[in-house]
Design a protein around this motif. Structure first.
Motif, PDB file in Angstrom:
ATOM      1  N   CYS A   8       0.954  -1.268   0.088  1.00 15.18           N
ATOM      2  CA  CYS A   8       0.117   0.159  -0.054  1.00 15.18           C
ATOM      3  C   CYS A   8       0.875   1.318   0.069  1.00 15.18           C
ATOM      4  N   PHE A   9       2.018   1.184   0.730  1.00 14.23           N
ATOM      5  CA  PHE A   9       2.756   2.435   0.888  1.00 14.23           C
ATOM      6  C   PHE A   9       3.493   2.627  -0.494  1.00 14.23           C
ATOM      7  N   THR A  12       1.331   4.496  -2.545  1.00 16.43           N
ATOM      8  CA  THR A  12       1.382   5.733  -2.040  1.00 16.43           C
ATOM      9  C   THR A  12       2.564   6.716  -2.506  1.00 16.43           C
ATOM     10  N   GLY A  16       2.403   9.746  -5.070  1.00 17.45           N
ATOM     11  CA  GLY A  16       3.246  10.922  -4.503  1.00 17.45           C
ATOM     12  C   GLY A  16       3.886  11.496  -5.172  1.00 17.45           C
ATOM     13  N   HIS A  37      -3.408   8.552  -3.370  1.00 19.36           N
ATOM     14  CA  HIS A  37      -2.471   8.993  -2.475  1.00 19.36           C
ATOM     15  C   HIS A  37      -2.772   8.712  -0.955  1.00 19.36           C
ATOM     16  N   VAL A  38      -3.881   9.352  -0.742  1.00 17.63           N
ATOM     17  CA  VAL A  38      -4.272   9.442   0.582  1.00 17.63           C
ATOM     18  C   VAL A  38      -5.051   8.293   1.200  1.00 17.63           C
ATOM     19  N   SER A  40      -4.535   5.010  -0.122  1.00 18.69           N
ATOM     20  CA  SER A  40      -3.670   3.825   0.139  1.00 18.69           C
ATOM     21  C   SER A  40      -2.817   4.105   1.283  1.00 18.69           C
ATOM     22  N   ALA A  41      -2.421   5.089   1.689  1.00 18.24           N
ATOM     23  CA  ALA A  41      -1.662   5.747   2.900  1.00 18.24           C
ATOM     24  C   ALA A  41      -2.468   5.234   4.215  1.00 18.24           C
ATOM     25  N   TYR A 101       9.588   5.025   4.303  1.00 13.55           N
ATOM     26  CA  TYR A 101       9.437   4.051   3.360  1.00 13.55           C
ATOM     27  C   TYR A 101      10.702   3.287   3.332  1.00 13.55           C
TER      28      TYR A 101
END
Length: 116
Positions: A8-9, A12, A16, A37-38, A40-41, A101
């Motif tokens: 998921c990140f 993101t 991003g 973006h939001v 998945s974060a 990350y």
């Protein structure tokens, strides 16, 4: 759960970088980029909390970083809606996200990373 969170990140991060390219060109991003973006974060953070609740206490620093990243992201959105782009907010958001990350990837790829 750690693999799901890292996946998921990764999404993101991709969104991003795409958002940053639009911001650098002073253009409006595609309408789906910010929600993905939001979203998945948030989903990655839920998986991260599940991993911690399953006993992986090495990830506590990542939780603190995630809270700080989210706070800078909310501040960025707040000022962006008022027409201002404050570069230090963007830089703090990006630098903390890079640290977060790389830490997540290290914990995922190397299961004994951070253990004595």
């Amino acid at each position: 759960m750690l693999y799901a969170s890292t996946g998921c990140f990764t999404l993101t991060v991709i969104m991003g970088v795409w958002l940053a390219i639009f911001a650098a060109r002073y253009k409006r991003p595609f309408s789906f980029l910010t929600p993905v973006h939001v979203g998945s974060a948030i989903v990655g953070s839920v998986f991260l909390v599940i991993a911690i609740s399953n006993g992986d206490s090495r990830l506590m620093l990542n939780v603190a970083l995630a809270v700080a990243i989210a706070a800078f992201g909310v501040l960025m959105a707040f000022f962006r809606r008022r027409g201002a782009m404050i570069a230090p907010l963007y830089m703090c958001h990006i630098l903390l996200a890079v640290m977060f990350y790389f830490s997540m990837v290290c914990f995922t790829i190397f299961p004994n990373f951070g253990l004595d």
